[in-house]
Design an enzyme around this catalytic site. Structure first.
Site, PDB file in Angstrom:
ATOM      1  N   ASN A  70       0.806  -1.231   0.000  1.00 14.67           N
ATOM      2  CA  ASN A  70       0.000   0.000   0.000  1.00 14.67           C
ATOM      3  C   ASN A  70       0.836   1.276   0.000  1.00 14.67           C
ATOM      4  OD1 ASN A  70       0.710  -0.629   2.702  1.00 14.67           O
ATOM      5  ND2 ASN A  70      -0.914   0.709   3.449  1.00 14.67           N
ATOM      6  N   GLU A  89       3.993  -4.813  12.383  1.00 11.90           N
ATOM      7  CA  GLU A  89       3.053  -3.699  12.166  1.00 11.90           C
ATOM      8  C   GLU A  89       1.930  -4.261  11.309  1.00 11.90           C
ATOM      9  OE1 GLU A  89       3.344  -0.810  13.550  1.00 11.90           O
ATOM     10  OE2 GLU A  89       5.412  -0.856  14.259  1.00 11.90           O
ATOM     11  N   CYS A 142      -3.242   1.524   6.452  1.00 13.91           N
ATOM     12  CA  CYS A 142      -3.573   0.773   7.680  1.00 13.91           C
ATOM     13  C   CYS A 142      -4.236   1.683   8.711  1.00 13.91           C
ATOM     14  CB  CYS A 142      -2.321   0.144   8.260  1.00 13.91           C
ATOM     15  SG  CYS A 142      -1.005   1.343   8.538  1.00 13.91           S
ATOM     16  N   GLU A 183       7.802   1.322  16.188  1.00 13.22           N
ATOM     17  CA  GLU A 183       8.838   1.870  15.310  1.00 13.22           C
ATOM     18  C   GLU A 183       8.799   3.392  15.447  1.00 13.22           C
ATOM     19  OE1 GLU A 183       8.096   0.205  11.400  1.00 13.22           O
ATOM     20  OE2 GLU A 183       9.007  -1.700  11.992  1.00 13.22           O
TER      21      GLU A 183
HETATM   22  P1  NAD Z   1       0.325  -9.279   3.396  1.00  9.51           P
HETATM   23  O1  NAD Z   1       0.399  -9.702   4.803  1.00  9.51           O
HETATM   24  O2  NAD Z   1      -0.414 -10.103   2.427  1.00  9.51           O
HETATM   25  O3  NAD Z   1       1.805  -9.148   2.779  1.00  9.51           O
HETATM   26  C1  NAD Z   1       2.793  -8.331   3.378  1.00  9.51           C
HETATM   27  C2  NAD Z   1       4.154  -8.843   2.941  1.00  9.51           C
HETATM   28  O4  NAD Z   1       4.354 -10.128   3.510  1.00  9.51           O
HETATM   29  C3  NAD Z   1       4.301  -9.024   1.429  1.00  9.51           C
HETATM   30  O5  NAD Z   1       5.606  -8.675   1.035  1.00  9.51           O
HETATM   31  C4  NAD Z   1       4.065 -10.508   1.254  1.00  9.51           C
HETATM   32  O6  NAD Z   1       4.654 -11.046   0.099  1.00  9.51           O
HETATM   33  C5  NAD Z   1       4.735 -11.047   2.518  1.00  9.51           C
HETATM   34  N1  NAD Z   1       4.313 -12.393   2.942  1.00  9.51           N
HETATM   35  C6  NAD Z   1       3.175 -13.066   2.630  1.00  9.51           C
HETATM   36  N2  NAD Z   1       3.199 -14.293   3.209  1.00  9.51           N
HETATM   37  C7  NAD Z   1       4.342 -14.366   3.924  1.00  9.51           C
HETATM   38  C8  NAD Z   1       4.920 -15.367   4.759  1.00  9.51           C
HETATM   39  N3  NAD Z   1       4.339 -16.561   4.958  1.00  9.51           N
HETATM   40  N4  NAD Z   1       6.095 -15.100   5.360  1.00  9.51           N
HETATM   41  C9  NAD Z   1       6.701 -13.916   5.188  1.00  9.51           C
HETATM   42  N5  NAD Z   1       6.218 -12.944   4.387  1.00  9.51           N
HETATM   43  C10 NAD Z   1       5.050 -13.167   3.764  1.00  9.51           C
HETATM   44  O7  NAD Z   1      -0.205  -7.786   3.414  1.00  9.51           O
HETATM   45  P2  NAD Z   1      -0.553  -6.875   2.175  1.00  9.51           P
HETATM   46  O8  NAD Z   1      -1.836  -7.342   1.589  1.00  9.51           O
HETATM   47  O9  NAD Z   1       0.648  -6.731   1.295  1.00  9.51           O
HETATM   48  O10 NAD Z   1      -0.775  -5.454   2.907  1.00  9.51           O
HETATM   49  C11 NAD Z   1      -1.966  -5.053   3.463  1.00  9.51           C
HETATM   50  C12 NAD Z   1      -1.940  -5.239   4.960  1.00  9.51           C
HETATM   51  O11 NAD Z   1      -0.858  -4.546   5.545  1.00  9.51           O
HETATM   52  C13 NAD Z   1      -3.195  -4.661   5.623  1.00  9.51           C
HETATM   53  O12 NAD Z   1      -3.649  -5.571   6.592  1.00  9.51           O
HETATM   54  C14 NAD Z   1      -2.682  -3.395   6.287  1.00  9.51           C
HETATM   55  O13 NAD Z   1      -3.422  -2.967   7.405  1.00  9.51           O
HETATM   56  C15 NAD Z   1      -1.308  -3.810   6.679  1.00  9.51           C
HETATM   57  N6  NAD Z   1      -0.455  -2.645   6.901  1.00  9.51           N
HETATM   58  C16 NAD Z   1      -0.094  -2.331   8.173  1.00  9.51           C
HETATM   59  C17 NAD Z   1       0.681  -1.197   8.415  1.00  9.51           C
HETATM   60  C18 NAD Z   1       1.098  -0.804   9.816  1.00  9.51           C
HETATM   61  O14 NAD Z   1       1.990   0.021   9.941  1.00  9.51           O
HETATM   62  N7  NAD Z   1       0.498  -1.351  10.841  1.00  9.51           N
HETATM   63  C19 NAD Z   1       1.080  -0.401   7.348  1.00  9.51           C
HETATM   64  C20 NAD Z   1       0.681  -0.757   6.059  1.00  9.51           C
HETATM   65  C21 NAD Z   1      -0.083  -1.883   5.839  1.00  9.51           C
END
Ligand code: NAD
Length: 499
Positions: free
Chosen positions: A160, A258, A292, A471
């Site tokens: 995102n 996060e 998020c 962080e």
């Molecule tokens: P996601 O969890 O699908 O993927 C995040 C990352 O993790 C990607 O690079 C993905 O390839 C990787 N990943 C997937 N499976 C994995 C595994 N088994 N082991 C290690 N890495 C793996 O999330 P997304 O769809 O890319 O992003 C959206 C989510 O991120 C939403 O839930 C949003 O709220 C959250 N988010 C949180 C913050 C925060 O600061 N709290 C900021 C931005 C986004």
């Protein structure tokens, strides 16, 4: 060369390992799709554990054998500033690539994503230069705290805010002298690759920064599992975060998570109405609601519920949706058609749960090349109970739900009644109420009369299912280092006045 031509040249992306751009060892690739048209913009390596193995080995060598371990804090801060400058010098290319991968408006990547990435590097350069460590004197000894790098760190980021969030981790990790194996989201690989190019050009020694592209289950999992990676900083969904924690915790890796949010945006009747409407529009639909921190549950005190609803529905209908590269566009595409289907699925669920769709909820008819793009009209839903799934689960799209409340207690009960605890906004002109409500909210961050107003020094992170750890500023420098205590015995009373 015009920036549009430069963008086209960034189509066959590679991993960056030991200072070289290389394909996956088995040569496999994945398509990189431009979500506004659903057309293929290029390819990325579909790496596997064997690629992660080489990346970790290079990072280990750079940590222990190369010049990196001998760099001073000031030299590393200089490098961060040089990275920031290079990003600034290539600002438009970064901004276009970020819009191409995400489908978000170019006006947003120019205003938010790329400027923040630049500030992240500049901020951590300053933070590490000015950081101090503890000294604890005793009557017969003194203690000082020595900070050492954690080692090889794994950085995993979502789609995102691709460069914004990656730089938020890379900058403090480099500042504290670690070496890095990073994995951006497979949906948004370009600016991370351009960052690797920048890092190679400013003189960061080879092996200090590795980038491995690919799927989460293949590359991300291999990074989290690798025994030579000492810390994982992960930003992404809560379900993935659980899996990351389950893999990393038995190995006693340092872990920062996060995760997702379902943030309340609480509007009291005594708010500054115009400012609350304006803030709610930003909190609801910035980045197509894919932040998020977005306030997806809007709680409005009953006296102003109807007027507030009318005002935001009118403004939402007036938002300009369209070509992400058009500077007038306010709402671009979602990150993919798959994600769009998930978000639309929640709109259908909301209807089944008794919700009333006040605007949006549909894919708009788009002209020409955008006909198959991942667009969704910004959506406002009313009439749902706080307990139903639409209101409990993270949707992560341009969809908000409206909820009337009568008392402070009722607002808090609704606000805290979810498994998430990332952020909240409170709109009121009563200062005492603002403090009382802020303290009672179960979230890591509260904004009063504003939203996403960020100071990079403050703790950033969530409670409950929204994550573990903080962080930001000194919190990041602490995460990316190991504090060691050195105790020097000095003999009796060395520290007593007059002895
Ligand atoms: P996601 O969890 O699908 O993927 C995040 C990352 O993790 C990607 O690079 C993905 O390839 C990787 N990943 C997937 N499976 C994995 C595994 N088994 N082991 C290690 N890495 C793996 O999330 P997304 O769809 O890319 O992003 C959206 C989510 O991120 C939403 O839930 C949003 O709220 C959250 N988010 C949180 C913050 C925060 O600061 N709290 C900021 C931005 C986004």
């Amino acid at each position: 060369m015009e920036v549009e031509e430069q963008v086209l040249a960034w189509n066959t992306l590679q991993n960056f390992i030991n200072g070289q751009f290389v394909p996956a060892k088995d040569g496999e690739t994945l398509d990189n799709i431009y979500p506004a048209t659903s057309q293929v913009a290029g390819t990325i390596p579909r790496s596997k554990s064997q690629d992660v193995e080489v990346a970790v080995s290079s990072a280990k060598d750079a940590l222990h054998l190369g010049p990196w371990g001998k760099t001073s804090v000031n030299e590393r801060a200089d490098l961060l500033e040089a990275i920031a400058q290079e990003i600034e010098d290539n600002f438009e290319l970064f901004a276009y690539l970020e819009s191409r991968d995400t489908g978000k408006p170019l006006s947003l990547t120019r205003r938010v994503d790329i400027p923040r990435a630049i500030s992240n590097f500049r901020f951590f350069a300053g933070a590490v230069r000015h950081s101090r460590d503890d000294f604890h004197p005793m009557s017969d000894a003194f203690n000082y705290t020595l900070r050492r790098p954690v080692g090889v760190v794994g950085l995993i980021t979502p789609w995102n805010l691709p460069l914004y969030l990656l730089s938020w981790k890379v900058a403090p990790a480099l500042a504290m002298g670690n070496t890095i194996v990073a994995k951006p989201s497979e949906l948004t690989p370009s600016t991370a690759t351009l960052l690797a190019d920048v890092i190679s050009r400013v003189g960061v020694p080879q092996g200090v920064f590795q980038l491995v592209h690919g799927l989460g289950a293949e590359v991300g999992q291999a990074i989290v599992e690798h025994p030579d990676i000492s810390a994982i900083s992960f930003t992404g969904g809560t379900v993935t975060g659980k899996r990351v924690a389950a893999t990393a915790a038995p190995q006693f890796k340092k872990l920062s998570l996060e995760l997702g949010g379902k943030n309340p945006n609480i509007i009291f009747a005594d708010c500054d109405f115009e400012k609350a409407v304006e803030g709610t529009m930003r909190a609801s639909f910035t980045n197509q609601g894919q932040v998020c921190l977005c306030g997806s549950r809007v709680l409005v005190q009953r006296e102003i519920f109807d007027a507030f609803t009318e005002a935001i529905v009118e403004k939402t209908k007036a938002l300009v949706l369209g070509d992400p590269m058009d500077p007038q566009t306010e709402v671009g595409a979602l990150v993919s058609v798959d994600h769009l289907e998930k978000v639309k699925g929640y709109v259908e669920l909301a209807k089944e749960e008794g919700g009333d769709v006040l605007c949006g909820g549909e894919r708009p008819e788009m002209p020409g090349v955008f006909a198959d793009g991942a667009f969704l009209l910004p959506t406002i839903i009313s009439g749902l109970t706080p307990q139903c799934r639409t209101v409990q689960e993270e949707i992560f799209g341009p969809v908000i739900t409206l909820h009337p409340f009568d008392t402070v207690e009722e607002a808090l009960e609704i606000a805290n009644g979810v498994r998430y605890g990332l952020a909240a906004s409170v709109w009121t002109q009563d200062l005492q109420k603002a403090h009382r409500v802020s303290a009672a909210l179960e979230t890591g961050m509260v904004w009063v009369n504003t939203w996403l107003h960020r100071d990079l020094r403050v703790p950033f992170g969530g409670l409950k299912d929204s994550g573990v750890g903080r962080e930001g500023g000194a919190y990041s420098l602490s995460f990316f280092s190991e504090a060691r205590n050195i105790c020097i015995h000095m003999g009796e009373h060395w520290n007593n006045i007059g002895s």
